[in-house]
Design an enzyme around this catalytic site. Structure first.
Site, PDB file in Angstrom:
ATOM      1  N   GLU A 146      -6.549   2.429  -3.383  1.00 34.07           N
ATOM      2  CA  GLU A 146      -4.924   2.166  -3.741  1.00 34.07           C
ATOM      3  C   GLU A 146      -4.684   1.001  -3.605  1.00 34.07           C
ATOM      4  O   GLU A 146      -3.575   0.513  -4.214  1.00 34.07           O
ATOM      5  CB  GLU A 146      -4.314   2.831  -2.252  1.00 34.07           C
ATOM      6  CG  GLU A 146      -3.128   3.428  -2.370  1.00 34.07           C
ATOM      7  CD  GLU A 146      -2.790   4.314  -1.360  1.00 34.07           C
ATOM      8  OE1 GLU A 146      -3.485   5.421  -1.110  1.00 34.07           O
ATOM      9  OE2 GLU A 146      -1.754   3.978  -0.500  1.00 34.07           O
ATOM     10  N   GLN A 186      -7.029  15.703   3.185  1.00 31.63           N
ATOM     11  CA  GLN A 186      -6.570  14.761   2.220  1.00 31.63           C
ATOM     12  C   GLN A 186      -7.288  14.405   0.865  1.00 31.63           C
ATOM     13  O   GLN A 186      -8.652  14.254   0.985  1.00 31.63           O
ATOM     14  CB  GLN A 186      -6.047  13.342   2.790  1.00 31.63           C
ATOM     15  CG  GLN A 186      -5.581  12.391   1.825  1.00 31.63           C
ATOM     16  CD  GLN A 186      -5.243  11.000   2.208  1.00 31.63           C
ATOM     17  OE1 GLN A 186      -6.052  10.221   2.573  1.00 31.63           O
ATOM     18  NE2 GLN A 186      -3.819  10.838   2.775  1.00 31.63           N
ATOM     19  N   ARG A 201      -2.519  11.313   5.606  1.00 33.47           N
ATOM     20  CA  ARG A 201      -2.558  10.102   6.259  1.00 33.47           C
ATOM     21  C   ARG A 201      -2.082   8.981   5.184  1.00 33.47           C
ATOM     22  O   ARG A 201      -2.431   9.390   4.080  1.00 33.47           O
ATOM     23  CB  ARG A 201      -4.041   9.684   6.647  1.00 33.47           C
ATOM     24  CG  ARG A 201      -4.368   8.215   6.932  1.00 33.47           C
ATOM     25  CD  ARG A 201      -5.683   8.091   7.385  1.00 33.47           C
ATOM     26  NE  ARG A 201      -6.812   8.176   6.594  1.00 33.47           N
ATOM     27  CZ  ARG A 201      -7.017   7.320   5.383  1.00 33.47           C
ATOM     28  NH1 ARG A 201      -6.183   6.314   5.270  1.00 33.47           N
ATOM     29  NH2 ARG A 201      -8.026   7.598   4.571  1.00 33.47           N
ATOM     30  N   HIS A 223      -7.898  11.979  -2.190  1.00 29.40           N
ATOM     31  CA  HIS A 223      -7.082  10.636  -2.631  1.00 29.40           C
ATOM     32  C   HIS A 223      -7.194  11.029  -4.022  1.00 29.40           C
ATOM     33  O   HIS A 223      -7.843  11.508  -4.904  1.00 29.40           O
ATOM     34  CB  HIS A 223      -8.216   9.459  -2.238  1.00 29.40           C
ATOM     35  CG  HIS A 223      -7.852   8.246  -2.417  1.00 29.40           C
ATOM     36  ND1 HIS A 223      -7.612   7.848  -3.709  1.00 29.40           N
ATOM     37  CD2 HIS A 223      -7.772   7.360  -1.688  1.00 29.40           C
ATOM     38  CE1 HIS A 223      -7.224   6.504  -3.529  1.00 29.40           C
ATOM     39  NE2 HIS A 223      -7.157   6.304  -2.297  1.00 29.40           N
ATOM     40  N   PHE A 260       0.975  -1.254   0.031  1.00 30.92           N
ATOM     41  CA  PHE A 260       0.159   0.012  -0.143  1.00 30.92           C
ATOM     42  C   PHE A 260       1.035   1.267   0.021  1.00 30.92           C
ATOM     43  O   PHE A 260       2.002   0.998   0.607  1.00 30.92           O
ATOM     44  CB  PHE A 260      -1.019   0.058   1.433  1.00 30.92           C
ATOM     45  CG  PHE A 260      -2.513   0.083   0.999  1.00 30.92           C
ATOM     46  CD1 PHE A 260      -2.819  -0.910   0.625  1.00 30.92           C
ATOM     47  CD2 PHE A 260      -2.984   1.327   0.882  1.00 30.92           C
ATOM     48  CE1 PHE A 260      -4.547  -1.026   0.326  1.00 30.92           C
ATOM     49  CE2 PHE A 260      -4.240   1.375   0.576  1.00 30.92           C
ATOM     50  CZ  PHE A 260      -5.048   0.341   0.263  1.00 30.92           C
ATOM     51  N   HIS A 270     -11.157  13.243   0.594  1.00 38.74           N
ATOM     52  CA  HIS A 270     -11.382  11.899   1.010  1.00 38.74           C
ATOM     53  C   HIS A 270     -11.169  11.825   2.623  1.00 38.74           C
ATOM     54  O   HIS A 270     -12.052  11.193   3.189  1.00 38.74           O
ATOM     55  CB  HIS A 270     -10.144  11.113   0.566  1.00 38.74           C
ATOM     56  CG  HIS A 270     -10.182   9.786   0.836  1.00 38.74           C
ATOM     57  ND1 HIS A 270     -11.387   9.022   0.534  1.00 38.74           N
ATOM     58  CD2 HIS A 270      -9.361   8.990   1.533  1.00 38.74           C
ATOM     59  CE1 HIS A 270     -11.037   7.674   1.134  1.00 38.74           C
ATOM     60  NE2 HIS A 270      -9.862   7.729   1.580  1.00 38.74           N
ATOM     61  N   LEU A 272     -14.562   6.487  -4.501  1.00 39.55           N
ATOM     62  CA  LEU A 272     -12.874   5.856  -4.625  1.00 39.55           C
ATOM     63  C   LEU A 272     -12.903   4.704  -5.209  1.00 39.55           C
ATOM     64  O   LEU A 272     -13.476   3.847  -5.305  1.00 39.55           O
ATOM     65  CB  LEU A 272     -12.969   5.676  -2.990  1.00 39.55           C
ATOM     66  CG  LEU A 272     -11.552   5.318  -2.561  1.00 39.55           C
ATOM     67  CD1 LEU A 272     -10.645   6.588  -2.816  1.00 39.55           C
ATOM     68  CD2 LEU A 272     -11.572   4.847  -1.139  1.00 39.55           C
ATOM     69  N   ARG A 299      -0.562   9.603  -0.696  1.00 38.59           N
ATOM     70  CA  ARG A 299      -1.629  10.298  -1.437  1.00 38.59           C
ATOM     71  C   ARG A 299      -1.488  11.872  -1.927  1.00 38.59           C
ATOM     72  O   ARG A 299      -1.765  11.957  -2.756  1.00 38.59           O
ATOM     73  CB  ARG A 299      -2.975   9.782  -0.809  1.00 38.59           C
ATOM     74  CG  ARG A 299      -3.258   8.551  -0.572  1.00 38.59           C
ATOM     75  CD  ARG A 299      -4.425   8.203   0.382  1.00 38.59           C
ATOM     76  NE  ARG A 299      -4.893   6.825   0.352  1.00 38.59           N
ATOM     77  CZ  ARG A 299      -5.539   6.473   1.287  1.00 38.59           C
ATOM     78  NH1 ARG A 299      -6.166   7.037   1.915  1.00 38.59           N
ATOM     79  NH2 ARG A 299      -5.910   5.198   1.052  1.00 38.59           N
TER      80      ARG A 299
END
Lengths: 578, 251
Positions: A251, A236, A390, A238, A116, A348, A248, A282
């Site tokens: 990822e 954030q 994050r 994304h 990730f 996000h 979404l 991100r």
């Protein structure tokens, strides 16, 4: 007055709220209040996984996870919190497995793990398999598993109750006020401890991955009662939201090997982040996309690029990424087996929120003074474990680790010594007045244009790229919208399941969250993590290696800003390279 | 990285594929009228808009009293199950381009109606709770995970997808005829545990499901499978539970 009394009242029935409830259900009387049915909570939309250094696939250590979390957060992360997150993720994941969570498995029957964004081995050497997952519906499985355990433990739920106010007296939290949507009745919940687990506020932006319910209710209610909001400018985007709709695409796709391609068919991430490539954090990948678009390499000259999974092959796509490829088919009519999927950055996740310490206790000033009896966990809270950005999978880790810690602290430390503080006079006065004034408004503007203009303004002026000018314009617009909102009129004056009333209250909450976000962003004259200013492009550790605290004032658009230092234990700030 | 300039504005503005549709909605406004009635709305939408977008547009721009549940808007939270052109669907998983120019929307059948498209889900969740929908295993857990092979995990994969939206239960003639019947969604969630190698509660659940409100009221009509927005073969799952009652759950 409808009066209820419980040892603990938890607001929000997503992962953090239910994880707290699990620590308390055996030993105290608890109520969980949710404006939805619990299984509708937005935790269920999380896809890719939950990180824990189990080392099932290859060598891994919690300290590497801690380092990645700190670096990913652009060093605004409080390192004591990152240590707790990385250490306790391991036991929390085993808890979930023991409760029945159906993780994907390795051939020898252990929890399977995959790569990730931003998760590395040996302090940044290369990607590591750390994300524990259940296909691409890990959040769904966490939410279902926690709800199943709540059923087993006979937790008291107040479903479709919307929280309107939080009460303090004698220097501690003593209750919440909520409205039953079924009949608009107002209820006072008297408690020794309150846990806010109400989630984020992505609906403030036009393009967002967030549910319609994600309207910052907990943040706004606390803010209006004098609790500060921390680092709200750290929001954030994304990188891979479905074009135009914002839904979404995890990822996990890139973790499984998907590429991002510009109009020239180039894997542009390699140019910006040679080591981690598509798996850079991100905030960075979102900016890579913006940069490609700005330089004319968006697809068809528009503001999107492609995510390609076709080379992974049908079998792997169906096994590992079934839901997200289905989203592309359903909403864009694109067949990911053969075609690349149009994507753009989507609002996000709030790194900021209600400030807490590592026990989940809400802290109210620069000295981290605890507000006794008041706890927060999950996206509504700012521990701060995510700092300025994050990492993927760390939201689910945050829920289970800090939801668990808040619940454990209440059970073992707070309840044994605490007593009920008496309710203040007229405890439901403010909530009643809010509801009655909205239902009694017979003329004025409807909610639609105010909401739309707020979301456009946040997207265009408080988005991936910001500046003094865009933020100043945003603040002026916010003042105008607040003024219009104060005269907003409802078409629906019914007392039965009045969702227009709910939406208008939610819109007010979004305006409060936006106010704190804009003010924090204007004052932070640097670029760090999710906060990027094209008039101050460098990170400035001399002046801004510190957390913003925004306090509500009577002056619309002008919260009082204070600052507190970042906790640094092991890792000195360095330039972030991937 | 290099200087980032502001992104072009307006590029995500809507295209030119606007169309006008008639949405006929079964209303129930208990404060003012004790009978349901039909109301037709005309709304402009794009082909790629969801039915949920159209309902929001009506609510925000024409009639704020229109009442329905919604949250995630992409088919994972299960809030907006309703009857669309005669079939139970999630309003957020239907595109307007697939629905034609006249659309009929009603609350799901088989549930008490609270207001408009909002039905009372409490009885649904009460039935779900009846089948003990949680892992039962009192053996001491190891310090790490309980082991489970990929094949054992695959055995119950499909029924873990359930989002408890109620579309299957609300489409089932056996439920319409007998509100006491446990219904397909509960059986799906029992299936999810009965076939989980880590669970020890199968006998208990099979016992619950073999009584007169259990699996045998399923008449294999397949409406549930057709209605499931998660693609779960619900009827097949029910049949597997029936077979487990007859022949035991170990395969």
């Amino acid at each position: 007055m409808n009066y209820h009394k419980f040892d603990v009242v938890i607001v929000g029935a997503g992962g953090a709220g239910l994880m707290s409830a699990m620590q308390l259900a055996h030993n105290s009387s608890i109520a969980v209040i949710s404006k939805l049915y619990p299984t509708r909570s937005h935790t269920g939309a999380a896809q890719g996984g939950v990180a824990a250094a189990l080392g099932n696939q290859e060598e891994d250590h919690w300290k590497w996870h801690m380092f990645d979390t700190v670096k990913g957060g652009d060093y605004l992360t409080d390192q004591d919190a990152a240590e707790v997150l990385a250490r306790e993720a391991i036991d929390a994941v085993y808890d979930l497995e023991h409760w029945g969570l159906p993780f994907n498995r390795t051939p020898d029957g252990k929890i399977d793990q995959r790569r990730f964004g931003g998760h590395t081995r040996n302090f940044g050497e290369g990607p590591v398999r750390r994300s524990c997952y259940a296909a691409d519906r890990t959040g769904h499985m966490i939410l279902q598993t926690m709800y199943q355990q709540s059923v087993k433990n006979q937790v008291n739920f107040f479903n479709e109750y919307m929280m309107l106010d939080v009460l303090f007296n004698d220097g501690q939290a003593c209750g919440v006020v909520a409205m039953n949507l079924r009949d608009t009745s107002i209820h006072v919940f008297h408690a020794k401890a309150i846990v806010f687990a109400t989630g984020g506020y992505g609906r403030a932006w036009r393009i967002t991955s967030n549910a319609l319910a994600c309207t910052g209710d907990g943040m706004a209610v606390a803010y209006r009662r004098g609790i500060p909001l921390e680092d709200m400018e750290m929001y954030q985007f994304h990188p891979t939201g479905l074009y135009k709709v914002g839904i979404l695409l995890s990822e996990a796709a890139r973790g499984e090997g998907a590429y991002l391609l510009n109009s020239e068919g180039e894997r542009f991430c390699i140019r910006y982040a040679p080591t981690m490539q598509e798996l850079a954090p991100r905030d960075m990948v979102s900016r890579f996309i913006y940069q490609e678009v700005a330089e004319g390499r968006g697809i068809d000259g528009k503001d999107y690029v492609y995510l390609s999974v076709a080379h992974l092959g049908k079998e792997r796509i169906d096994e590992k990424l079934p839901d997200i490829t289905d989203f592309a088919r359903t909403y864009l009519g694109v067949e990911p087996y053969y075609e690349p999927v149009p994507i753009q950055p989507t609002a996000h996740y709030a790194m900021g929120g209600i400030p807490t310490d590592i026990e989940g206790r809400v802290v109210v000033d620069e000295q981290n003074t605890v507000m006794p009896g008041f706890y927060a966990a999950g996206e509504v809270a700012c521990v701060s474990v995510h700092g300025a950005n994050r990492l993927g999978t760390n939201s689910l880790v945050d829920l289970i680790v800090f939801g668990r810690r808040a619940g454990k602290h209440i059970a073992s430390k707070w309840l044994p010594e605490a007593d009920y503080a008496p309710l203040p006079n007229d405890p439901d006065g403010r909530a009643r007045e809010q509801v009655e004034s909205l239902l009694g408004r017979t003329r004025g503007e409807g909610q639609d244009a105010i909401r739309k203009e707020l979301r456009d303004m946040m997207m265009d002026k408080v988005g991936v790229i910001r500046s003094e000018q865009s933020l100043t314009e945003a603040r002026a617009k916010l003042v105008e919208l607040r003024e219009r909102y104060d005269g907003v009129r409802l078409m629906d004056t019914s007392h039965t399941f009045n969702t227009e009333l709910m939406e208008v209250i939610e819109l007010g909450n979004l305006l409060d969250c936006a106010e704190a976000t804009i003010a924090g962003a204007l004052a932070r004259r640097e670029s760090r993590g999710g906060h990027y200013r094209n008039d101050y492009e460098a990170r400035d550790d001399v002046n801004f290696l510190r957390h913003t605290l925004a306090y509500h004032t009577d002056q619309v658009g002008e919260p009082e800003l204070r600052y507190k230092p970042v906790v640094i234990t092991e890792f000195q700030p360095k330039e972030r390279k991937y | 990285m290099a200087t980032v300039t502001a992104a072009p504005r307006g590029a995500t503005q809507t295209g030119s594929d606007l169309r006008t549709v008639q949405v006929r909605i079964k209303r129930f406004q208990p404060d003012t009228n004790d009978q349901p009635y039909w109301q037709e709305f005309t709304v402009q939408v794009e082909g790629k808009d969801r039915l949920l977008d159209a309902l929001n547009k009506i609510k925000w721009q024409q009639d704020g009293t229109l009442t329905f549940r919604r949250s995630c808007a992409h088919g994972v939270c299960g809030s907006d199950a309703m009857r669309v052109n005669g079939r139970n669907r999630l309003a957020c998983k239907l595109l307007m381009q697939d629905l034609g120019a006249r659309i009929t929307v009603e609350p799901m059948l088989g549930f008490p109606i609270i207001r408009d498209l909002v039905v009372d889900m409490d009885p649904f969740f009460a039935k779900y709770e009846k089948v003990k929908p949680y892992l039962i295993n009192d053996e001491p857990a190891p310090h790490t995970e309980r082991l489970q092979s990929p094949e054992q995990r695959a055995r119950f994969d499909e029924t873990t997808k359930c989002i408890l939206c109620g579309a299957c239960t609300g489409s089932c003639p056996s439920v319409w005829a007998n509100s006491e019947w446990v219904g397909p969604a509960s059986i799906v969630n029992a299936h999810r545990f009965i076939f989980d190698s880590r669970d020890r509660g199968a006998a208990d659940r099979l016992n619950i499901l073999s009584d007169r409100t259990g699996v045998w009221r399923c008449r294999t009509i397949f409406n549930c499978s057709e209605a499931c927005p998660r693609g779960i073969h619900v009827t097949e799952a029910i049949e597997e539970v029936k077979r487990a009652i007859m022949y035991g759950s170990e395969e």
